[in-house]
Design a protein around this motif. Structure first.
Motif, PDB file in Angstrom:
ATOM      1  N   PRO A   1       0.824  -1.215   0.000  1.00 19.73           N
ATOM      2  CA  PRO A   1       0.000   0.000   0.000  1.00 19.73           C
ATOM      3  C   PRO A   1       0.860   1.268   0.000  1.00 19.73           C
ATOM      4  O   PRO A   1       1.978   1.270   0.505  1.00 19.73           O
ATOM      5  CB  PRO A   1      -0.797  -0.115   1.301  1.00 19.73           C
TER       6      PRO A   1
ATOM      7  N   SER B   1      -7.786  -0.862   2.019  1.00 19.96           N
ATOM      8  CA  SER B   1      -7.562  -1.581   3.274  1.00 19.96           C
ATOM      9  C   SER B   1      -6.892  -2.920   3.011  1.00 19.96           C
ATOM     10  O   SER B   1      -6.908  -3.428   1.894  1.00 19.96           O
ATOM     11  CB  SER B   1      -8.899  -1.812   3.984  1.00 19.96           C
ATOM     12  N   ASP B   2      -6.320  -3.491   4.064  1.00 11.17           N
ATOM     13  CA  ASP B   2      -5.665  -4.794   3.951  1.00 11.17           C
ATOM     14  C   ASP B   2      -6.629  -5.839   3.394  1.00 11.17           C
ATOM     15  O   ASP B   2      -6.284  -6.628   2.521  1.00 11.17           O
ATOM     16  CB  ASP B   2      -5.187  -5.272   5.337  1.00 11.17           C
ATOM     17  N   TRP B   3      -7.821  -5.835   3.919  1.00  4.31           N
ATOM     18  CA  TRP B   3      -8.785  -6.862   3.540  1.00  4.31           C
ATOM     19  C   TRP B   3      -9.262  -6.661   2.099  1.00  4.31           C
ATOM     20  O   TRP B   3      -9.411  -7.617   1.339  1.00  4.31           O
ATOM     21  CB  TRP B   3      -9.939  -6.873   4.537  1.00  4.31           C
TER      22      TRP B   3
ATOM     23  N   ARG C   1      -7.511  -5.245  -0.276  1.00  5.50           N
ATOM     24  CA  ARG C   1      -6.345  -5.607  -1.081  1.00  5.50           C
ATOM     25  C   ARG C   1      -6.269  -7.136  -1.253  1.00  5.50           C
ATOM     26  O   ARG C   1      -6.091  -7.642  -2.359  1.00  5.50           O
ATOM     27  CB  ARG C   1      -5.094  -5.091  -0.357  1.00  5.50           C
TER      28      ARG C   1
ATOM     29  N   HIS D   1      -5.682 -10.510  13.102  1.00  9.26           N
ATOM     30  CA  HIS D   1      -4.230 -10.488  12.918  1.00  9.26           C
ATOM     31  C   HIS D   1      -3.837 -10.254  11.464  1.00  9.26           C
ATOM     32  O   HIS D   1      -2.670 -10.414  11.107  1.00  9.26           O
ATOM     33  CB  HIS D   1      -3.633 -11.787  13.450  1.00  9.26           C
ATOM     34  N   LEU D   2      -4.801  -9.881  10.648  1.00  9.26           N
ATOM     35  CA  LEU D   2      -4.528  -9.710   9.227  1.00  9.26           C
ATOM     36  C   LEU D   2      -3.368  -8.753   8.937  1.00  9.26           C
ATOM     37  O   LEU D   2      -2.489  -9.074   8.125  1.00  9.26           O
ATOM     38  CB  LEU D   2      -5.816  -9.263   8.496  1.00  9.26           C
ATOM     39  N   PRO D   3      -3.333  -7.575   9.605  1.00  9.24           N
ATOM     40  CA  PRO D   3      -2.240  -6.634   9.285  1.00  9.24           C
ATOM     41  C   PRO D   3      -0.863  -7.277   9.445  1.00  9.24           C
ATOM     42  O   PRO D   3      -0.021  -7.183   8.552  1.00  9.24           O
ATOM     43  CB  PRO D   3      -2.457  -5.503  10.285  1.00  9.24           C
ATOM     44  N   GLU D   4      -0.645  -7.948  10.563  1.00  8.08           N
ATOM     45  CA  GLU D   4       0.658  -8.565  10.790  1.00  8.08           C
ATOM     46  C   GLU D   4       0.898  -9.737   9.855  1.00  8.08           C
ATOM     47  O   GLU D   4       2.016  -9.944   9.369  1.00  8.08           O
ATOM     48  CB  GLU D   4       0.775  -9.039  12.243  1.00  8.08           C
TER      49      GLU D   4
ATOM     50  N   ARG E   1       2.059  -8.301   6.536  1.00 14.59           N
ATOM     51  CA  ARG E   1       3.331  -7.579   6.559  1.00 14.59           C
ATOM     52  C   ARG E   1       4.501  -8.486   6.922  1.00 14.59           C
ATOM     53  O   ARG E   1       5.588  -8.348   6.372  1.00 14.59           O
ATOM     54  CB  ARG E   1       3.221  -6.375   7.501  1.00 14.59           C
TER      55      ARG E   1
ATOM     56  N   VAL F   1      -9.566  -5.891  16.482  1.00 19.28           N
ATOM     57  CA  VAL F   1      -8.711  -6.041  15.302  1.00 19.28           C
ATOM     58  C   VAL F   1      -7.533  -5.067  15.402  1.00 19.28           C
ATOM     59  O   VAL F   1      -7.736  -3.862  15.599  1.00 19.28           O
ATOM     60  CB  VAL F   1      -9.514  -5.766  14.011  1.00 19.28           C
ATOM     61  N   ASP F   2      -6.347  -5.592  15.250  1.00 15.73           N
ATOM     62  CA  ASP F   2      -5.092  -4.827  15.310  1.00 15.73           C
ATOM     63  C   ASP F   2      -5.188  -3.468  14.588  1.00 15.73           C
ATOM     64  O   ASP F   2      -5.288  -3.426  13.365  1.00 15.73           O
ATOM     65  CB  ASP F   2      -4.007  -5.697  14.654  1.00 15.73           C
TER      66      ASP F   2
ATOM     67  N   ARG G   1      -2.921  -1.020  14.453  1.00 14.69           N
ATOM     68  CA  ARG G   1      -1.580  -0.450  14.344  1.00 14.69           C
ATOM     69  C   ARG G   1      -1.388   0.471  13.140  1.00 14.69           C
ATOM     70  O   ARG G   1      -0.855   1.575  13.260  1.00 14.69           O
ATOM     71  CB  ARG G   1      -0.610  -1.625  14.233  1.00 14.69           C
ATOM     72  N   TYR G   2      -1.813   0.000  11.975  1.00 10.73           N
ATOM     73  CA  TYR G   2      -1.431   0.687  10.740  1.00 10.73           C
ATOM     74  C   TYR G   2      -2.335   1.858  10.389  1.00 10.73           C
ATOM     75  O   TYR G   2      -2.096   2.570   9.427  1.00 10.73           O
ATOM     76  CB  TYR G   2      -1.305  -0.332   9.602  1.00 10.73           C
TER      77      TYR G   2
ATOM     78  N   PRO H   1       1.301   4.500   5.199  1.00 13.18           N
ATOM     79  CA  PRO H   1       0.258   5.282   4.512  1.00 13.18           C
ATOM     80  C   PRO H   1      -1.162   5.121   5.069  1.00 13.18           C
ATOM     81  O   PRO H   1      -2.112   5.225   4.300  1.00 13.18           O
ATOM     82  CB  PRO H   1       0.355   4.760   3.083  1.00 13.18           C
TER      83      PRO H   1
ATOM     84  N   ILE I   1      -3.248   2.664   6.628  1.00 14.30           N
ATOM     85  CA  ILE I   1      -4.080   1.609   6.046  1.00 14.30           C
ATOM     86  C   ILE I   1      -4.948   0.944   7.127  1.00 14.30           C
ATOM     87  O   ILE I   1      -4.419   0.376   8.080  1.00 14.30           O
ATOM     88  CB  ILE I   1      -3.189   0.533   5.383  1.00 14.30           C
ATOM     89  N   PRO I   2      -6.256   1.013   6.970  1.00 13.78           N
ATOM     90  CA  PRO I   2      -7.109   0.279   7.909  1.00 13.78           C
ATOM     91  C   PRO I   2      -7.071  -1.212   7.562  1.00 13.78           C
ATOM     92  O   PRO I   2      -6.724  -1.578   6.443  1.00 13.78           O
ATOM     93  CB  PRO I   2      -8.506   0.853   7.640  1.00 13.78           C
ATOM     94  N   THR I   3      -7.403  -2.048   8.542  1.00 13.52           N
ATOM     95  CA  THR I   3      -7.417  -3.484   8.262  1.00 13.52           C
ATOM     96  C   THR I   3      -8.530  -3.825   7.282  1.00 13.52           C
ATOM     97  O   THR I   3      -8.350  -4.632   6.389  1.00 13.52           O
ATOM     98  CB  THR I   3      -7.590  -4.277   9.564  1.00 13.52           C
ATOM     99  N   MET I   4      -9.695  -3.205   7.501  1.00 12.60           N
ATOM    100  CA  MET I   4     -10.796  -3.480   6.571  1.00 12.60           C
ATOM    101  C   MET I   4     -11.646  -2.230   6.450  1.00 12.60           C
ATOM    102  O   MET I   4     -11.673  -1.411   7.356  1.00 12.60           O
ATOM    103  CB  MET I   4     -11.634  -4.676   7.046  1.00 12.60           C
ATOM    104  N   THR I   5     -12.301  -2.079   5.324  1.00 14.30           N
ATOM    105  CA  THR I   5     -13.290  -1.016   5.190  1.00 14.30           C
ATOM    106  C   THR I   5     -14.676  -1.651   5.263  1.00 14.30           C
ATOM    107  O   THR I   5     -15.440  -1.353   6.169  1.00 14.30           O
ATOM    108  CB  THR I   5     -13.064  -0.214   3.895  1.00 14.30           C
TER     109      THR I   5
END
Ligand code: FES
Ligand SMILES: [Mg+2]
Ligand SMILES: [Mg+2]
Lengths: 644, 644
Positions: A145, A152-154, A156, A181-184, A187, B319-320, B322-323, B328, B330-334
């Motif tokens: 990103p 978002s991670d999800w 993406r 734990h998706l972000p970690e 990454r 949900v983590d 952190r980011y 940039p 980034i949320p885990t999910m939208t």
């Protein structure tokens, strides 16, 4: 720590086949210990004294010290058989541990029926259904990103997965435990991830996210029988059965048959949990063994398919089984929803789905539906009869147009229950018998050529056929004490009559091995129940015996059964041998099939719905048929033209 | 144990309105204690000494002992107001605890904006979307099974449900926890059952089976704000808001803004659980209160819809986060998957789904999407500007064809943070101010007409407008100590300059209530950030201020804001008052809407996807706009034609 040199001098590698596992042991270790170290338990009836012969293995290579060969025959010795307890390691070597020498597993029918009889290939329907497993694994590499590409991670991940899997609109679900734990996860893997998914009609569910790798996803095909449990580890990409393992169902301690299990389970909420845990432990135990052997992890198991009878399925899920045994015999469910392993307690990916074969009714369960799928019974014009003989005899009759099924309480005779010297088809079990009609002299074939200790189901069938032809019993099963031979083997006891199969001194025990009149009557009732079930189904759909093009027999007992004997005593319909086929453990095979093919799984569910269950206790037909079948082979001898 | 007679003599019943709760207290208990015993916290600024007047309640019936009336006016006394701390129970009685006397709940904006200004009905879009709630309840009567009608419990139930609900092919799922007890559930209810279900695109899920009844299913609409949390209890049949309750977010102890919360949460796995539990406790606490008040049970809550900013949503689910705060951003999910309440921890039907509004980006969250849905912004040709002013100012601009959104760090000034005498709009807060430009004499309007203790957000905006027009500050916010009035109120201190809003003796405190030059600069930065955000969005889509047909303002601060003042200081664009509209707590309203209408919920998810997030930190536009806005009202005075 021992230095490397010393270690090299006193340690050797033993390769164990067919597992292909290599174990390092010290100089002088027995092969028994070497196998145990590898988690492979070899039987040692005499406790390693070298006398019972139960521990025999085949030395394939290397030159171990032979400290004794006990009762091994010279033929066995020439084939490489050695006693594991009396063979010592003194250099690198390899051995095979044959099935019959293994503890527990040996008498569990893992799947295939006897060679040469069954055309196994005919039953691998995977080609027909096409491979489309219920779980899969996909490796994707995501773009990193940026401030401008900041989805978002999800989003993406799901967009990339959708693209890679070509899933179109099918929803992809992510469990909360994985989302957390998706972000970690992304990454740490530097955006190169392997995603495991469950694939069902309703959508895809992510069950694992890990660093990108090329380990295939595996699935479990499980047959939960009342007595035995068999697990296949299946590679979901190739369809290959990577490993298999079977053992007794730990629920046995709560009773031998489903009725006793239910009675125990419904006594309290705690009992239900206890009995559920027993079968869970059984399956998990087998699984753990397989995983250790294959150097795999629980997280590599992405799917499971369970086939079991209705009671076994409900107990496995912890679902109240109370009404299965109370009239009108209502199961909680026939089609079984799928649940994540974490809710069920199987040692696999916690979010991966566990599927259970649908049942037809309280006494025609998922194992029978699985078997029916494997027989391909519902896909041709020919009428096929499918029989699974166990404590319950389940029978399915039909073709592409119709299917009827019933269950008859055969009782445990064929599994050794209720028979004075009854036992399962284990080493020491009499499996064939010959009786001289003049002298009543007996010769026996005993499993593993050991001294006889009892008689197994197929032995019983043979025995009764021979008792009859020798004139020891009449067609009603009554003993004829006035037999012209005047043999000592035929005798009356205080409360019964009996025939001596093996004298105590031959049996290596303190008692003569006998079959009693009561045993014979029990077997007649059991075979009568099954034959009456077959006849009832035939009557119901107005089909004559001759119209049955094939009779397929499943189950452990069936596997060892001699067709000629079975026809002689009236257990099976009198048709030429060519129409009979053995299919082995059809239940676990059906489980594998559905695991590997969504189409097969759909067809299985369809089969469950299509089958018409016939409740034999309703109406008089069955009872009449049963009474008529309490004769050797039958009251109506015209049904058995080939029987003299 | 006290005997019943003695107990009757010394205990009395106090009914508390509007809760309609009855509490038993001893003779001589204060109304303050009685309320506390009922879980209703009354403010007691002076600690129950009878001096602050914060604890006033209205005695509705009964004849309590009056031990003092403190600063209550004769008008208040004549209306029945009494001091809860100085009124003692001596018989059965009833009282009302007004909103302003309640601790915590009073300053939480439950939903509706001020009366007379907002045309509330315009925003009830339920008619438009149609009522089709995300959960429902269906009563069915099943036929009893017999030997011939012997389908399974689950087949029997699902077929009947399918018929009653006319669901066609839509799958109906039954959770394992419910399947386990299905046999008893059906039989104990004698086959007359009420089934609660969750209804989503993917299928129906049974969430409860109980004895047939006609209690409607209820749902929760929840706004999780960084500062406050509001819960609506909604009747899913009628759509009615049956009850509502608000309080501070218990996460406040981990920091005032989302950044501090994230910093705390990511320190350890334990911290994340702790901060999640804090908001869960907050929501569950409100829910428990409402359920007690309505004599309802957790099992009556069949659905929940949560609207919160991106951080609040992630923390609510554990949900983590952190980011969110690291470039940039980034949320885990939208889009947020829905999970059963048991996985989340809400006190409702364990298997019922909890839905969360989708976010657009890390700093434009589900609360803004919910608000946008309620404004109906995306459904006409007119261009609408939607602003939610809190710690973050979120701004949405668009119409049916396009939608852009951004977030600007306004800072906490408008909520009282970083301002010497800043406070929220609670009793004692200065909300309006008049300054004589000649003498600089001041008159104040204080919430609840109490002695002034501080100044709230809307008061600040008004104050700065008045400081400017009285010539006390210049357009850059610099204090003009040489003001011709020579007033004592305008003065320099050791390290700042300040204006006295209320002298200590008026304020009932030890200090003069002042506004400092530093306070003014803080407010200018905050209003500059918001105005620059508005301008940046306008520039991005080349829309002129005049082209905005409506500006809709949401949030607690917005609710009390004086438009004229806000335009004077350059916080809001210079448009005629008629174009402004207040919408109150749009977030919880949007939550209710989606709870009641699958179509609204789909549109909300669509809105989330359609909105283009503009990251203000990318590019120079925003910074330029911000610098230009650090002036009263603006560097470019032509943007504010109505400001003299
Ligand atoms: S253990 Fe009995 S012979 Fe080896
Ligand atoms: Mg079986
Ligand atoms: Mg808010």
């Amino acid at each position: 720590m021992v230095s490397k040199e010393v270690k090299a001098m006193s340690h050797f590698q033993v390769k164990i086949m067919p597992e292909n596992r290599v174990i390092e042991v010290e100089h002088g270790a027995t092969l028994l210990n070497a196998a145990a170290k590898a988690g492979i338990m070899i039987k040692s009836g005499c406790g390693g004294k070298g006398t019972c012969g139960a521990c025999k293995v085949v030395v394939l290579s290397g030159d171990p010290i032979i400290d004794g060969t006990g009762n091994l025959t010279s033929e066995q010795l020439s084939k490489g058989y050695r006693l594991a307890c009396k063979t010592l390691v003194q250099g690198d070597m390899s051995m095979e541990v044959p099935l019959e020498s293994r503890l527990q597993e040996h008498q569990v029918l893992l799947g295939d029926a006897r060679k040469g009889f069954l055309q196994e290939s005919k039953h691998d329907l995977l080609e027909k259904f096409g491979r489309h497993p219920l779980a899969m694994k996909q490796r994707v590499t995501l773009s990193k990103p940026t401030l401008t590409e900041n989805s978002s991670d999800w989003a993406r991940l799901s967009i990339e997965l959708r693209r890679a899997l070509k899933t179109g609109d099918k929803p992809i679900h992510i469990p909360l435990s994985i989302l957390k734990h998706l972000p970690e996860s992304l990454r740490k893997a530097n955006w190169d991830v392997s995603i495991t998914l469950t694939d069902t009609e309703e959508g895809l569910t992510i069950t694992n996210i890990e660093q990108g790798n090329d380990i295939p996803p595996y699935g479990l095909a499980v047959d939960i029988g009342t007595t035995t449990v068999v697990v296949y580890l299946v590679n979901l990409i190739t369809g290959e059965i990577v490993d298999q393992q079977g053992t007794y169902n730990k629920q046995a301690k709560y009773g031998d048959d489903v009725i006793n299990r239910i009675v125990y389970a419904v006594e309290s909420e705690q009992n239900l949990i206890e009995i559920r845990d027993a079968v869970l432990e059984t399956v998990n135990g087998l699984l753990d063994k397989i995983l250790a052997r294959q150097s795999l992890n629980h997280k590599d198991i992405a799917s499971a398919m369970i086939a079991g009878n209705t009671t076994m399925t409900q107990l496995f899920l912890g679902v109240d089984p109370r009404y299965i045994r109370l009239e009108p015999y209502i199961p909680t469910m026939t089609t079984v929803p799928s649940y994540p392993a974490r809710e069920i307690g199987l040692h696999m990916l916690p979010e991966a789905l566990v599927h259970c074969y649908p049942s037809v009714a309280s006494y025609v369960g998922g194992d029978i539906v699985a078997g029916t799928l494997v027989t391909d019974l519902a896909n041709g014009e020919d009428i096929i009869l499918f029989i699974d003989i166990g404590t319950n005899g389940e029978i399915v009759l039909g073709n592409q147009d119709w299917l009827v099924a019933c269950a008859c309480s055969a009782g445990p005779s064929f599994e050794g229950g209720g028979i004075t010297f009854g036992m399962r088809a284990m080493p020491g079990a009499i499996e064939r018998i010959m009786i001289d009609p003049e002298t009543l002299d007996v010769s026996l074939k005993v499993v593993n050529n050991l001294p006889p200790v009892g008689i197994c189901g197929s032995g019983l069938v043979d025995c009764i056929a021979k008792l009859l032809s020798a004139g020891i019993i009449d067609r009603a099963g009554n003993f004829q004490l006035g037999h012209p031979s005047g043999s000592q083997r035929l005798r009356a006891t205080a409360d019964d009559k009996e025939f001596v199969l093996a004298w105590a001194h031959q049996a290596g025990g303190e008692k003569d091995v006998v079959i009693t009149e009561n045993d014979v009557k029990n077997v007649i009732r059991a075979k009568g129940a099954i034959y009456a079930g077959i006849r009832s189904l035939l009557n119901m759909v107005a089909v004559e015996i001759e119209m049955i093009s094939k009779i397929i027999i499943a189950g452990g007992f069936g596997n060892y059964l001699n067709i000629h004997d079975a026809v002689q005593i009236g257990l099976l319909p009198d048709l030429e041998q060519e129409r009979f086929e053995f299919i082995g453990n059809a239940s676990v095979k059906g489980a594998r099939l559905a695991l590997l093919s969504k189409k097969a799984w759909r067809e299985a569910e369809e089969l469950g719905r299509k089958m018409t269950y016939v409740e034999l206790s309703v109406g008089a037909t069955y009872m009449d048929e049963y009474m008529a079948a309490l004769f050797l082979p039958h009251t109506d001898i015209t049904l058995f033209p080939s029987v003299q």
